[in-house]
Enzyme design. Structure first.
Site, PDB file in Angstrom:
ATOM      1  N   GLU A  35       0.846  -1.197   0.000  1.00 38.68           N
ATOM      2  CA  GLU A  35       0.000   0.000   0.000  1.00 38.68           C
ATOM      3  C   GLU A  35       0.881   1.246   0.000  1.00 38.68           C
ATOM      4  OE1 GLU A  35      -3.302   1.064  -0.061  1.00 38.68           O
ATOM      5  OE2 GLU A  35      -2.441   3.050   0.291  1.00 38.68           O
ATOM      6  N   GLN A  36       0.531   2.194  -0.870  1.00 37.02           N
ATOM      7  CA  GLN A  36       1.357   3.403  -0.993  1.00 37.02           C
ATOM      8  C   GLN A  36       1.296   4.308   0.240  1.00 37.02           C
ATOM      9  OE1 GLN A  36      -0.146   5.643  -4.323  1.00 37.02           O
ATOM     10  NE2 GLN A  36      -2.113   6.065  -3.356  1.00 37.02           N
ATOM     11  N   ARG A 110     -16.344   5.293   5.403  1.00 35.61           N
ATOM     12  CA  ARG A 110     -15.349   4.449   4.739  1.00 35.61           C
ATOM     13  C   ARG A 110     -14.210   4.095   5.699  1.00 35.61           C
ATOM     14  NH1 ARG A 110     -10.344   4.599   2.207  1.00 35.61           N
ATOM     15  NH2 ARG A 110     -10.120   3.174   0.454  1.00 35.61           N
ATOM     16  N   TYR A 219     -26.919  10.698   4.490  1.00 33.20           N
ATOM     17  CA  TYR A 219     -27.259   9.610   5.409  1.00 33.20           C
ATOM     18  C   TYR A 219     -26.293   9.596   6.588  1.00 33.20           C
ATOM     19  CZ  TYR A 219     -23.762   7.380   2.348  1.00 33.20           C
ATOM     20  OH  TYR A 219     -22.651   7.107   1.599  1.00 33.20           O
ATOM     21  N   ASP A 297     -12.106  -0.460  -8.443  1.00 34.04           N
ATOM     22  CA  ASP A 297     -12.004   0.744  -9.272  1.00 34.04           C
ATOM     23  C   ASP A 297     -10.913   0.638 -10.327  1.00 34.04           C
ATOM     24  OD1 ASP A 297     -14.020   1.911  -7.871  1.00 34.04           O
ATOM     25  OD2 ASP A 297     -12.784   3.381  -6.820  1.00 34.04           O
TER      26      ASP A 297
HETATM   27  C1  LIG Z   1      -8.557   7.989   0.360  1.00 32.19           C
HETATM   28  C2  LIG Z   1      -9.830   7.478  -0.218  1.00 32.19           C
HETATM   29  C3  LIG Z   1     -11.055   7.960   0.263  1.00 32.19           C
HETATM   30  C4  LIG Z   1     -12.257   7.506  -0.275  1.00 32.19           C
HETATM   31  N1  LIG Z   1     -13.437   7.997   0.224  1.00 32.19           N
HETATM   32  C5  LIG Z   1     -14.612   7.530  -0.274  1.00 32.19           C
HETATM   33  C6  LIG Z   1     -15.867   8.016   0.230  1.00 32.19           C
HETATM   34  O1  LIG Z   1     -15.923   8.827   1.120  1.00 32.19           O
HETATM   35  N2  LIG Z   1     -17.010   7.516  -0.306  1.00 32.19           N
HETATM   36  C7  LIG Z   1     -16.977   6.600  -1.325  1.00 32.19           C
HETATM   37  O2  LIG Z   1     -18.045   6.183  -1.784  1.00 32.19           O
HETATM   38  N3  LIG Z   1     -15.822   6.128  -1.807  1.00 32.19           N
HETATM   39  C8  LIG Z   1     -14.638   6.566  -1.315  1.00 32.19           C
HETATM   40  N4  LIG Z   1     -13.450   6.092  -1.814  1.00 32.19           N
HETATM   41  C9  LIG Z   1     -13.492   5.156  -2.944  1.00 32.19           C
HETATM   42  C10 LIG Z   1     -13.940   3.791  -2.556  1.00 32.19           C
HETATM   43  O3  LIG Z   1     -13.187   3.287  -1.500  1.00 32.19           O
HETATM   44  C11 LIG Z   1     -13.782   2.960  -3.803  1.00 32.19           C
HETATM   45  O4  LIG Z   1     -14.510   3.524  -4.864  1.00 32.19           O
HETATM   46  C12 LIG Z   1     -14.344   1.561  -3.659  1.00 32.19           C
HETATM   47  O5  LIG Z   1     -14.282   1.125  -2.353  1.00 32.19           O
HETATM   48  C13 LIG Z   1     -13.583   0.590  -4.566  1.00 32.19           C
HETATM   49  O6  LIG Z   1     -12.498   0.055  -3.827  1.00 32.19           O
HETATM   50  P1  LIG Z   1     -11.087  -0.257  -4.408  1.00 32.19           P
HETATM   51  O7  LIG Z   1     -10.470  -1.229  -3.461  1.00 32.19           O
HETATM   52  O8  LIG Z   1     -11.131  -0.606  -5.837  1.00 32.19           O
HETATM   53  O9  LIG Z   1     -10.304   1.116  -4.331  1.00 32.19           O
HETATM   54  P2  LIG Z   1      -9.865   1.957  -3.069  1.00 32.19           P
HETATM   55  O10 LIG Z   1     -10.677   1.630  -1.881  1.00 32.19           O
HETATM   56  O11 LIG Z   1      -9.813   3.360  -3.551  1.00 32.19           O
HETATM   57  O12 LIG Z   1      -8.376   1.424  -2.758  1.00 32.19           O
HETATM   58  C14 LIG Z   1      -7.253   1.590  -3.597  1.00 32.19           C
HETATM   59  C15 LIG Z   1      -6.021   1.519  -2.701  1.00 32.19           C
HETATM   60  O13 LIG Z   1      -4.853   1.425  -3.508  1.00 32.19           O
HETATM   61  C16 LIG Z   1      -3.868   2.307  -3.015  1.00 32.19           C
HETATM   62  N5  LIG Z   1      -2.975   2.616  -4.126  1.00 32.19           N
HETATM   63  C17 LIG Z   1      -3.213   3.363  -5.220  1.00 32.19           C
HETATM   64  N6  LIG Z   1      -2.153   3.372  -6.038  1.00 32.19           N
HETATM   65  C18 LIG Z   1      -1.208   2.580  -5.457  1.00 32.19           C
HETATM   66  C19 LIG Z   1       0.098   2.191  -5.819  1.00 32.19           C
HETATM   67  N7  LIG Z   1       0.674   2.579  -6.971  1.00 32.19           N
HETATM   68  N8  LIG Z   1       0.787   1.365  -4.989  1.00 32.19           N
HETATM   69  C20 LIG Z   1       0.221   0.943  -3.810  1.00 32.19           C
HETATM   70  N9  LIG Z   1      -1.009   1.298  -3.406  1.00 32.19           N
HETATM   71  C21 LIG Z   1      -1.719   2.114  -4.226  1.00 32.19           C
HETATM   72  C22 LIG Z   1      -4.667   3.476  -2.484  1.00 32.19           C
HETATM   73  O14 LIG Z   1      -3.916   4.229  -1.558  1.00 32.19           O
HETATM   74  C23 LIG Z   1      -5.844   2.763  -1.840  1.00 32.19           C
HETATM   75  O15 LIG Z   1      -5.563   2.368  -0.523  1.00 32.19           O
HETATM   76  C24 LIG Z   1     -12.237   6.533  -1.308  1.00 32.19           C
HETATM   77  C25 LIG Z   1     -11.019   6.039  -1.784  1.00 32.19           C
HETATM   78  C26 LIG Z   1      -9.819   6.493  -1.244  1.00 32.19           C
HETATM   79  C27 LIG Z   1      -8.497   5.924  -1.750  1.00 32.19           C
END
Ligand SMILES: Cc1cc2nc3c(=O)[nH]c(=O)nc-3n(C[C@H](O)[C@H](O)[C@H](O)COP(=O)(O)OP(=O)(O)OC[C@H]3O[C@@H](n4cnc5c(N)ncnc54)[C@H](O)[C@@H]3O)c2cc1C
Length: 401
Positions: A35-36, A110, A219, A297
């Site tokens: 994780e970054q 979150r 909410y 995402d």
């Molecule tokens: C800081 C943050 C706040 C958010 N707040 C909300 C919110 O309030 N409401 C909402 O609906 N959604 C929010 N989201 C988005 C939501 O979490 C995602 O849309 C959804 O949960 C999909 O999850 P995911 O695991 O694909 O991505 P995410 O939950 O976004 O996780 C991606 C992770 O990868 C890490 N990352 C990115 N690039 C790198 C890299 N090169 N090397 C290592 N690690 C890396 C990021 O730091 C993050 O921890 C937020 C996301 C983040 C990162």
């Protein structure tokens, strides 16, 4: 002879990466997350955990944490921006989402969801999450995949999962840069302490305010102490995609002229507002190459209009872990099974989320009478069933893989 269990490397410890890690560890499959972030802070605001998402969390043993940290809701309501007239979306005679969909609906911060996943992963493997580890590149051969971090460290494993979110490096390396298209919509986000608001605004209900050029979702989260607000408005002068970019109250209020007093009270009660440009990304036609795949995402970012981004990441993580466990002797085959199980479903939700923009922002809403009749038809119980039932009824635990 069956091979030993695979070792899985996960880029990104967000919602989807942690879900995959927890499901893998529970299945006895070793994994490590890179994780970054240098520390795990409470960033972000609210998420809606729909029945398809709580089903996954409960299967992972997190039912008591969800019930403790979240706010259970039995209803969603819609309100007209000007008069505040209110419609209830679900049949109030059916008491709970559990009765309707087989699993409850929870509203959650979150940060609370993230923290419970981190704790559960660390309980099974204390050193699984490697912070300050930005993933930069990878290469793979017939027999392994090697992840390279920005500081030069290299990690080898059998499978690499790109769970690194919207701006995924792993996706970029697999399929080239994404081409996000600005929607012409930006969102205001903030959290209002519930004790500053009139009691009726803190009820455990997700409310959507609908207006001609915008809509607002509110909410309660964080054990009911904070009211999450996300207000989307048509505006093309803010095109930064960020969870942490601050904005002022004056600017925010200018985007909601003439809106009902309740909404203005909510905005006034928020200490810090954030601005976020909404971009559309075409779903990828392919997620996996050899021993590397994507989830959440990184491969199917969606607009927040159906509240499904986090729920899809939960589903992905769980189904992916099931495939890796079931087809443990064939990493590349396991990833193809995962993609086959998930791509149509997520593409459908991406498209349906995007289509909601036109439904939410409609000129008929300018006028109170026309607006009321528009809402009564577009949010009619039959339309609600069509909109949500197939999404909420999906079962990541039993879907065919
Ligand atoms: C800081 C943050 C706040 C958010 N707040 C909300 C919110 O309030 N409401 C909402 O609906 N959604 C929010 N989201 C988005 C939501 O979490 C995602 O849309 C959804 O949960 C999909 O999850 P995911 O695991 O694909 O991505 P995410 O939950 O976004 O996780 C991606 C992770 O990868 C890490 N990352 C990115 N690039 C790198 C890299 N090169 N090397 C290592 N690690 C890396 C990021 O730091 C993050 O921890 C937020 C996301 C983040 C990162």
């Amino acid at each position: 002879m069956p091979k030993t269990l695979p070792h899985v490397i996960i880029a990104g410890a967000g919602i989807g990466g942690l879900t995959a890690a927890l499901a893998l560890l529970k299945a006895g499959i070793d994994c490590d997350l890179y994780e970054q972030a240098t520390e795990l802070r409470e960033v972000g605001a609210g998420l809606q955990l729909a029945p398809n998402g709580t089903r996954v969390l409960f299967a992972l043993g997190l039912e008591s944490s969800v019930r403790r940290e979240g706010v259970e809701t039995g209803d969603k309501t819609v309100r007209l921006w000007s008069t505040g007239q209110t419609w209830s979306l679900f049949d109030p005679t059916v008491a709970t989402a559990t009765e309707r969909f087989g699993s409850p609906m929870y509203l959650m911060h979150r940060g609370d969801l993230h923290a419970m996943l981190v704790d559960a992963v660390r309980e099974r493997k204390p050193d699984a999450i490697h912070l300050n580890s930005r993933c930069a590149d990878f290469e793979q051969s017939e027999s392994e995949v090697r992840l390279t971090l920005e500081d030069g460290r290299q990690i080898s494993g059998d499978i690499l999962i790109g769970a690194d979110g919207l701006h995924s490096r792993i996706r970029q390396k697999l399929f080239g840069p994404a081409t996000p298209k600005f929607t012409g919509i930006m969102a205001w986000r903030g959290l209002a302490p519930v004790d500053r608001l009139p009691a009726h605004l803190g009820r455990p209900v997700a409310t959507q305010w609908l207006g001609p050029n915008g809509h607002v979702t509110c909410y309660p989260v964080h054990r009911g102490t904070l009211l999450n607000m996300v207000g989307e408005v048509e505006r093309d002068d803010w095109q930064l995609e960020s969870w942490v970019e601050p904005g002022s109250h004056e600017e925010c209020l200018r985007d909601f002229p003439g809106w009902h007093r309740d909404l203005i009270d909510i905005i006034d009660s928020i200490d810090q507002l954030y601005k976020w440009g909404l971009f559309l990304r075409e779903p990828l036609p392919k997620w996996s190459v050899g021993r590397v795949t994507l989830l959440g995402d990184s491969c199917h970012a969606m607009l927040p209009f159906l509240g499904q981004g986090a729920n899809m990441a939960l589903e992905d993580g769980f189904v992916l872990a099931r495939c890796i466990e079931k087809y443990r002797d064939d990493p590349a085959g396991a990833l193809q099974r995962y993609e086959a199980a998930r791509r149509e479903r997520t593409t459908n939700v991406v498209q349906r989320s995007a289509n909601m923009a036109a439904t939410f922002h409609n000129d008929a809403l300018s006028d109170a009478t026309a607006g009321a009749s528009y809402i009564s038809s577009q949010w009619h119980p039959d339309k609600i069933r069509t909109r949500y039932d197939t999404i909420y009824n999906y079962n990541a635990i039993s879907t065919a893989i």
